[in-house]
Structures are given as C-alpha cells and as structure tokens.
Design an enzyme around this catalytic site. Structure first.
Site, PDB file in Angstrom:
ATOM      1  N   GLU A 180       0.871  -1.171   0.000  1.00 28.82           N
ATOM      2  CA  GLU A 180       0.000   0.000   0.000  1.00 28.82           C
ATOM      3  C   GLU A 180       0.905   1.217   0.000  1.00 28.82           C
ATOM      4  O   GLU A 180       1.672   1.428   0.940  1.00 28.82           O
ATOM      5  CB  GLU A 180      -0.874   0.043   1.264  1.00 28.82           C
ATOM      6  CG  GLU A 180      -2.062  -0.890   1.229  1.00 28.82           C
ATOM      7  CD  GLU A 180      -2.899  -0.798   2.506  1.00 28.82           C
ATOM      8  OE1 GLU A 180      -3.753  -1.671   2.693  1.00 28.82           O
ATOM      9  OE2 GLU A 180      -2.677   0.117   3.325  1.00 28.82           O
ATOM     10  N   ASP A 221      -6.343   9.069  10.095  1.00 32.45           N
ATOM     11  CA  ASP A 221      -5.057   8.523  10.517  1.00 32.45           C
ATOM     12  C   ASP A 221      -4.646   8.988  11.904  1.00 32.45           C
ATOM     13  O   ASP A 221      -4.937  10.113  12.313  1.00 32.45           O
ATOM     14  CB  ASP A 221      -3.976   8.910   9.502  1.00 32.45           C
ATOM     15  CG  ASP A 221      -4.065   8.058   8.245  1.00 32.45           C
ATOM     16  OD1 ASP A 221      -4.010   6.821   8.393  1.00 32.45           O
ATOM     17  OD2 ASP A 221      -4.229   8.616   7.153  1.00 32.45           O
TER      18      ASP A 221
END
Lengths: 407, 280
Positions: free
Chosen positions: B55, B66
């Site tokens: 990724e 995040d």
C-alpha cells in the site's frame, strides 16, 4: 434537464444524497457512514415530532432569550447617508452569538438519541462556549477540540469553557487552527462511536449537518420577516448582509428569503491581508471545489489538492472551506459573495462601537464593513438588514493589538 | 461487480496465496517519506522482505482517519516535496524492477479530485497501480470515480468497519474490488489493537456475503499479532508500525540516519516471517 423541484424553489435542497448542486454529500470514512445515516433518520424523526419543537422553542425563548431584537441603527444610517440599516442582534443571545441556536437544537437531538458524550470543534471559541453551555445545561460530558494557536489568541473563551465543565483539548497538528481542530474531532468520533455525538458548529461537514445546522439557524431570518413587518410594514428587506466563514449565521438569515428575488443577498468573506495575497480565508473568491471534512465545497488549496492554511484576523472566519449550500448559491449566482480585509473589519468594529454603543464581534464586523461601503450608494428607502452575529468583547485584545495599544 | 472484469496483479497475487495455502502480508509505506529517494529505496526492498502487497500512501494535508504516526509521515512527505505526481513517479521507479508485486495507492480524495478523476485513473494505471483505497470516499460517493477505474483495470478497494451492519454491507460490496479491507477497530490508524476472536467472527460474517479476499488492518503492530490475524484473514495489513519504525531512524531535521531503511526492512521481514509461517 433542470431539477423540477429546485426550479420551483431554492429552499428545497439538499437532495437525497445531501447534495446542493455538485456540493455537499457524505465524504467520510466507512466507520462513520452508519452513524451519519442514523443521524439523518433521527433528525428527520425529531423534525416531524411536535414535542421536539415545543421543547426547543421553550429553551430558545426562556434560556437563549429569543427573539433577538431587530434594531434600527439610526446614527449609523444617518452618518452613512443612504440605506436604512437594521441590525439583527444575535449578539444579545445567551453566550453572545448565534451559535447557541444550533447548539440548543443539536443537544436536544443528542439527548433524544441517548448519547452521553458531546464533542465539538471550535475556532474563536464561540461555538465551544455555546456547546459547553448546553452540555452544562443538560448534564452531559463535553470535550472541545481547539487549535493551539487559537487557544493562545482566545484565552478568555478557553477559560469560560473550562468553567462550564468542558475539557478543552489543544490541537497541535497542522497550524493549530479550526481545520486541524475539526480533523481531531473527527478522529475522536471514529474512536468513540458508541456514546459520542459530534456537535458541528457550522453549516458544513457531511450530510445531514449542513441542512440540519441551517434549519436550526433559520430562526434568524424568520424572525426578521416578522419584525420588519412590524417596524416597516413589509416583511421583505431590499438587502441582507452577513459574514461567512463556514456560513451558519449567513445561511440562517438568507435561507428564508432565497425565493424572494427582490431581496439582494450578500455574503461577506474574510479577505485577510487581501485576496491577492496568500493570507486570506475567502474560499469562494480564491478557492475551487474540492473535498474536505465530509463535503464537497469551495476550498483554499494548492495545485496538488493539498489544503492551505487560511488567514483572518477573526478566528471564527479562519477556515479554508465554506458550507456547501453557500458554494451552490455562489454557483447559481443567487447570493453575491465579496471579501472584506482585516483592516476594513477592524475599522468597522471601531465605528460601530462609537456610533451605536454596540461592540460587534470581529466576524460580524466584516458584514458591517461591507454594509458601510454599500449603504451610501443606496437610496433612503432601501431597507438593509445586517446580521450582527456576535458580540465583540472576546476580541478587544486583538483590536488593541491592531490599534497598537497595550492593555 | 467490477471485480468480474478486472484481472490484474492483485487478483493474481491472491490466487497464488490461496494456492500456497497461506495469508499475505500487506505493508503500508508513505511515498516521499522522508525523501523521494529514501521512499523509493524502501519500496524496492519490500518484496524481498516478504511483502506480498504494497500500500503506497499518497500524502495529504488533512488525514482525518489517521493516527499520529501516519499524520507525521504525511507531513514529512509534503515537506520533502511529496505530491500526487511524485507518488506516481515513485511507483514508476518501483515498476522498473518489479512487474509482479501488486501496489495499491492509499490516500484521501481531494488530490485525486483536484487532478481530475479520469486523468488520475489513466495516470495511476500507466504508472503501474493495481488498486486504490480512498479513505473518505464511501460507496455512496464512489460512482464518479469507479466509472473511470474500470476502463483502466484498477480495483477500488473498500473498507468495512465494525459499525458496518448487515443492512449496509451490500452497499459496500456492490462496487468493491480486489479485496475487502476490514478495519478491525473503531478508531484511527495505529492506535488500539483488535481482539482476534472478535475479528474472526466479523470475518466469518463477511465471508457469508462475499467471495473477495479479506484483509484485516488498523492497530496490528507486532509479528505475534500478524501471526494471530493470519489465521483468520487472507491478508494482514501493517501500516503505522512500519511508518513509526522509519520515524525512529530519522535525525532531528527529518533525514534518514545511516541504516534507517535497513532497520525498517528488517522489521518488515519479521512480520513477513510471522505471517508466512501460518499454514492454512
């Protein structure tokens, strides 16, 4: 093909996807999707429930102090020598700004949903104070995310929130302003989905927030209609002026008049040091459509789509985006959006204070500054309503600095 | 739906894993962190360290989903000149040597929307991407992008969360391709850790509704956790822990100390060994 519903009324948005034209929508992480879908259902149910409205109206009248006066600013009108200027006195609400209208509505909804913990973001601290206030009133836990930079320039509001029992969490990511506070509030919500209600303070974010916040703020424009009828013998003004950061005070004033084409509507963005410099917060004047904080809307961004830091002397307008309905009203040209710079707002703040004995918030001073430019060009029978969205006591330190004075 | 028509490295890799009766290791790394060159060097060393799928993080100024580690990585990447274009440059550089490891671009929607979705799909595909994970693009908003991805053989990979209930799952699965990413906690990346028994139940529930491979991520940090999750999922995703390992090897001014990349590669090798030791 034009949408038939929208062709008949400019007040029927958003559509089922939460869109106003291309703007709005629900751009959130999957963890939050089920929550905002549930929130939409719960809000629709509350809206259809007379008991919810009865409770809200009770608090708006006896706790917030509504209706707020519509005051004819006689000396200001005379000095400017043009349009008749009325001030919608949202500064006289409990906690000193229009923010409480929305907080009162959402806290009753949160209670109805059985939520026990409230989170919110704040820039100037006005929404944080209003949220902490309604949480104290309802006995609910309250966590306020506030940028570290904003905490420094809005110390009195920070202390007010603490006195009201809220926990104020400083946000140090990014530039430590409103956008960063909103990021951290979203992170908190994702991490505490089961008991937490996110009380967004402006008419932005994922659907249903933009329309829900607007609905709770529409009482501003609805009262203006009644009050003008009483004072001027007509319910429609010739023009409306309000400042726009996220845009909740403005949409609350504008929305009830959108279908009245004779009413000229003007939103005033924060021009900071000037929209030809990098230091401003005028997302419609200087931005382009993008996706941030759950909605598509005009954003200040670089060529790569990275969000830029906004600048305004007013912490409440210091945000690189704007509510999606304003973006749509800009696209279809129903509302004019104009910038006012820091120094013009500071001057308007001082003139209003001296002429009318009213200390306006720096946010509202942007609207007043534009009204001061416009009024002299208009005839004496032109009725202009300016939203005085908040009181300026919180801003006296900033104004003193701008005037070169030591307090 | 899109999955039927899109066969690329991602589909091939999951077929291989299935044939080998083992789970895959998915590792997240942020492009341009802490510099373009270091980022490319790390990327190129991942397959040999046991990474089955990469990724590649596209930096964004406002990474709402995040936690602190990936937030900081994004800021470092932007500070060192990272952008959507530079991320694609890094992918092109990786593809010079590696034609088989699937790469999924992961990030937020605005830089893609800003580039133009059709143009982005063409560029990403030409650079050698196999799929996309766009954290803030739920299925309700995805059609404006997916319509362009199919033309270029790219999968749009969707996340499902503990909050995604039975009534909502079909909406997510309708456009899902490549694999299904199960977010094992309600939270942001790299924070709390999931309980494997709870994840096992959730994965079983997903398998009733989809034939897509299922990867589990968020909060998986150690080889031991990898080994646990590898028993119940088709792939295990480690992101924040890898990014943090890199951050630990930076100097005060944000540049990589000698050996910093090697330390990350060693850490990743440990994760890979743990995942691959599990026979299914």
């Amino acid at each position: 093909m034009p949408d038939q519903t929208l062709a008949n009324s400019l007040r029927s948005g958003p559509d089922a996807q939460g869109r106003f034209g291309i703007h709005g929508g629900r751009f959130v992480a999957e963890t939050l999707m089920p929550l905002i879908l549930d929130l939409e259902q719960q809000y629709l149910a509350a809206q259809a429930d007379p008991a919810f409205h009865a409770e809200l109206n009770h608090y708006l009248k006896h706790y917030v102090g509504r209706p707020s006066p519509l005051y004819f600013a006689e000396r200001l009108t005379k000095v400017l020598g043009g349009a008749k200027i009325y001030l919608k006195r949202e500064d006289l609400n409990h906690t000193g700004a229009h923010k409480i209208n929305n907080c009162m509505g959402q806290i009753l909804l949160a209670k109805r949903m059985g939520k026990t913990r409230i989170i919110a973001e704040t820039g100037a601290g006005q929404h944080g104070v209003a949220t902490a206030t309604v949480c104290a009133l309802m006995g609910l836990d309250c966590v306020i995310y506030m940028g570290a930079t904003d905490i420094e320039r809005q110390m009195p509001n920070v202390f007010r929130m603490k006195l009201l029992g809220a926990e104020v969490k400083p946000v140090t990511s990014g530039a430590g302003t409103l956008k960063d506070a909103m990021n951290d509030a979203l992170r908190d919500w994702v991490s505490n989905v089961h008991n937490t209600y996110y009380l967004i303070g402006t008419a932005a974010g994922p659907h249903p927030y933009p329309s829900m916040v607007r609905d709770f703020q529409c009482i501003i424009g609805e009262e203006v209609k009644e009050q003008l009828l009483e004072q001027e013998g007509r319910s429609l003004p010739d023009s409306l002026v309000a400042c726009v950061g996220g845009g909740s005070n403005a949409i609350g004033l504008f929305h009830p008049f959108l279908d009245d084409p004779s009413v000229r509507i003007i939103g005033v963005e924060a021009g900071g040091h000037g929209v030809d410099t990098p230091a401003h917060a005028a997302s419609l004047t200087g931005g382009r459509p993008g996706v941030l904080h759950g909605n598509r809307t005009y954003l200040l961004q670089d060529a790569d789509g990275q969000i830029l830091e906004a600048h305004s002397i007013s912490a409440g307008l210091d945000y690189p985006g704007i509510g999606p309905e304003h973006s749509w009203l800009h696209d279809i040209k129903r509302v004019e959006y104009v910038p006012i710079n820091d120094d013009e707002a500071v001057e308007a703040f001082q003139r209003m204070t001296k002429l009318e004995g009213i200390i306006p918030a720096l946010e509202s001073s942007h609207a007043i500054a534009h009204a001061m430019k416009l009024a002299p060009t208009l005839p004496g029978d032109h009725v202009m309503v300016v939203n005085l969205s908040g009181r300026g006591d919180k801003d006296v330190n900033t104004i003193a600095r701008a005037m070169g004075e030591q307090l | 739906m899109s999955d039927v028509t899109v066969m690329n490295r991602l589909s091939a890799r999951f077929a291989e894993l299935k044939a080998e009766k083992r789970a895959g290791l998915v590792v997240y790394t942020m492009a341009n962190d802490p510099s373009y060159e270091d980022g490319v060097a790390l990327l190129k060393s991942l397959p040999a360290a046991g990474v089955d799928i990469i990724e590649l993080g596209m930096p964004f100024s406002d990474p709402m989903a995040d936690g602190p580690a990936i937030q900081a990585a994004g800021l470092r990447a932007l500070a060192s000149g990272g952008s959507l274009d530079r991320t694609l440059d890094a992918l092109r550089a990786f593809r010079e040597d590696d034609k088989s490891t699937p790469v999924v671009l992961m990030g937020y929607y605005n830089p893609i929307y800003s580039k133009g979705v059709a143009k982005f799909a063409a560029l990403a595909s030409a650079a050698g991407a196999d799929g996309l994970i766009i954290v803030d693009l739920p299925p309700e908003e995805a059609p404006e992008l997916t319509v362009h991805l199919r033309d270029h053989g790219l999968h749009l990979i969707f996340l499902t969360a503990p909050t995604t209930d039975e009534t909502r799952l079909p909406t997510v699965l309708e456009q899902a391709g490549g694999f299904l990413y199960y977010v094992s906690i309600t939270g942001v990346t790299g924070t709390a850790s999931a309980n494997v028994a709870v994840v096992e139940q959730a994965v079983a529930r997903l398998r009733e509704k989809t034939d897509l491979p299922i990867a589990v991520g968020f909060g998986i940090k150690t080889p031991a956790q990898c080994a646990e999750m590898a028993q119940v999922a088709d792939a295990v995703v480690v992101g924040s822990a890898v990014v943090q390992k890199l951050a630990d090897g930076l100097t005060g001014d944000g540049s990589a100390k000698p050996g910093a990349i090697d330390a990350v590669v060693d850490f990743v090798r440990g994760l890979g060994d743990a995942v691959h030791a599990v026979q299914k």
